[in-house]
Design an enzyme around this catalytic site. Structure first.
Site, short mmCIF file in Angstrom:
data_model
loop_
_atom_site.label_atom_id
_atom_site.label_comp_id
_atom_site.label_asym_id
_atom_site.label_seq_id
_atom_site.Cartn_x
_atom_site.Cartn_y
_atom_site.Cartn_z
N CYS A 69 3.10 -0.63 -10.24
CA CYS A 69 2.96 -0.23 -8.05
C CYS A 69 4.38 -1.77 -8.17
O CYS A 69 4.21 -2.64 -8.19
CB CYS A 69 1.74 -1.34 -7.49
SG CYS A 69 0.48 0.12 -8.39
N CYS A 72 4.22 -5.11 -6.10
CA CYS A 72 2.95 -5.80 -7.24
C CYS A 72 4.00 -6.83 -8.05
O CYS A 72 4.48 -6.70 -8.76
CB CYS A 72 1.59 -5.05 -7.71
SG CYS A 72 0.51 -6.99 -8.58
N CYS A 109 -14.03 -11.47 -0.32
CA CYS A 109 -13.56 -10.07 -1.12
C CYS A 109 -12.93 -10.99 -2.76
O CYS A 109 -12.41 -11.84 -2.99
CB CYS A 109 -12.13 -9.92 -0.29
SG CYS A 109 -11.48 -8.06 -1.15
N CYS A 142 -17.77 -8.01 -0.45
CA CYS A 142 -16.59 -7.24 -1.40
C CYS A 142 -15.83 -7.24 -2.31
O CYS A 142 -15.37 -7.95 -2.62
CB CYS A 142 -15.53 -7.27 0.13
SG CYS A 142 -14.50 -5.26 -0.39
N CYS A 202 -13.51 -0.13 2.96
CA CYS A 202 -11.61 -0.50 3.47
C CYS A 202 -10.94 -0.25 3.09
O CYS A 202 -10.84 0.29 1.51
CB CYS A 202 -12.12 -2.28 3.58
SG CYS A 202 -10.89 -3.43 3.44
N ARG A 272 -7.40 -5.92 9.67
CA ARG A 272 -6.80 -6.84 9.48
C ARG A 272 -5.50 -7.17 9.48
O ARG A 272 -4.79 -6.13 8.96
CB ARG A 272 -7.97 -7.06 8.32
CG ARG A 272 -7.72 -8.59 7.55
CD ARG A 272 -8.53 -8.34 6.77
NE ARG A 272 -10.03 -8.20 7.11
CZ ARG A 272 -10.58 -7.42 6.68
NH1 ARG A 272 -9.76 -6.13 5.44
NH2 ARG A 272 -11.63 -6.61 6.58
#
Length: 401
Positions: A69, A72, A109, A142, A202, A272
């Site tokens: 990615c 990242c 999370c 989460c 999510c 969020r």
């Protein structure tokens, strides 16, 4: 402005705007940005009042990800100077979570770098969930572990997870330009697996990677179709050592327009503000609370966030209040329809990576609240605003919560 009046009316009725209307929000001028915020704020208050939900990240495993990615800091080939460590033990993760919970977070999370979890990894995370919930009975947990295989979402649910985060990040048309080691369809499949297992889904996006307005609308409309309970909006901070290190496209006004568009398209969903808010919104963060009803408290995965005390002061000064552990996040109609994230006390959904809460994402990292440097050209990397995380998990320094 007729456009905004129309969008408010649709938002109060939970009616989907047209693509043209969503694009028109992004095309409004900086002179109109306060009008846009005021209009979207009416929709936000209708469904969420003045509550702000606080979320807290625990980075279970950092760096050394095999995925590529482009945004990242933990990606394959990343030269970013980040912390790298293997799995935290359950008691270490529980201790890390305690800092955020003490600061008012109602959800934790749990994030781990990598393509996706093995069955042994699921066992590890199950032990961590138990350790956290043994200490904090009503906490929402989460998981954010990457691409899921068949049966893994069900195992996480059985272990006590309330939600699963996996972001779409960008439009299907441009996804291959950002990542080549997995596909947009892979991400959609994982969100669907979470839904099917009874986990609260999510899923969100990263803005600022050079995408067009059409791309932003495409991904938000795709999210609306997937119907997650929570949509994290991340703003890319180009991290030195990643392919997007020179990409600087966002202003505070642009970020506010993006958040407003998301609110109009997803009026009754937890929106969020995630990675990048401190860097791109800066002193205009309080205005964003009129659009989003959820933020992260403290640090991100590979970088520092704004101090938790500053976040709490900002919420209070802006006239909002922190959502309590016993309060229901989602509107009643989503709860009665079987919504997961925040649909009952102790159920929630996570998000949150530095720029997208993916287990292997860290490119859109959030910087410290350092003073802004002198104006620079668009393509000049603002390394003064990007701080590699040197506290919390993997260090001897206390979390910035």
């Amino acid at each position: 402005m007729d456009l905004l009046n129309t969008l408010v009316d649709k938002g109060l009725r939970r009616e989907l705007p047209t693509r043209e209307e969503a694009l028109a929000v992004l095309a409004t001028s900086d002179d109109d940005v306060l009008d846009v915020v005021a209009a979207a704020g009416k929709v936000r208050r209708k469904w969420f009042g003045r509550r702000v939900k606080l979320n807290y990240l625990v980075n279970l495993k950092s760096g050394l990800c095999p995925e590529d990615c482009s945004y990242c800091s933990q990606r394959l080939g990343s030269k970013a100077d980040i912390l790298k460590y293997t799995w935290l033990k359950p008691e270490q993760a529980s201790q890390a979570a305690a800092a955020g919970l003490a600061g008012g977070a109602k959800r934790v999370c749990l994030v781990a770098s990598g393509r996706g979890p093995t069955d042994r990894d699921i066992d590890r995370v199950a032990g961590t969930i138990k350790a956290i919930k043994d200490e904090n009975e009503n906490v929402e947990v989460c998981a954010c572990l990457g691409l899921l295989s068949d049966g893994q979402a069900e195992r996480l649910r059985e272990a006590g997870a309330d939600a699963y985060n996996h972001n779409l990040n960008t439009s299907e048309a441009t996804y291959g330009d950002i990542t080549t080691t997995h596909t947009y369809a892979d991400r959609v499949d994982t969100v669907s697996k979470a839904h099917a297992a009874g986990l609260s889904a999510c899923s969100g996006l990263i803005a600022g990677m050079g995408e067009s307005d059409e791309d932003l609308v495409d991904v938000v409309f795709a999210l609306r179709e997937l119907d997650p309970d929570s949509v994290p909006v991340n703003f890319l901070i180009p991290m030195e050592g990643t392919p997007l290190a020179a990409e600087w496209h966002l202003t505070p006004q642009r970020c506010l327009r993006i958040l407003a568009m998301v609110r109009f398209v997803c009026p009754d969903v937890e929106v969020r503000i995630a990675g990048g808010r401190e860097v791109h919104l800066r002193t205009m963060q309080p205005l964003a609370l009129h659009l989003a009803n959820s933020i992260f408290l403290g640090d991100y995965l590979t970088s520092e966030g704004q101090a938790g005390k500053a976040d709490l002061e900002m919420i209070a000064d802006a006239g909002f209040e922190v959502e309590g552990a016993g309060e229901v996040t989602l509107p009643e109609h989503r709860v009665t329809a079987g919504g997961g994230c925040g649909s009952h006390a102790g159920a929630g959904c996570g998000s949150h990576e530095d720029a997208g809460c993916e287990p292997h994402e860290g490119g859109g990292v959030c910087g410290t609240a350092a003073p802004a440097a002198a104006a620079s050209t668009v393509n000049e990397a603002r390394t003064d605003l990007v701080a590699v995380r040197r506290r919390g998990a993997g260090t001897d320094l206390a979390p910035n919560a």
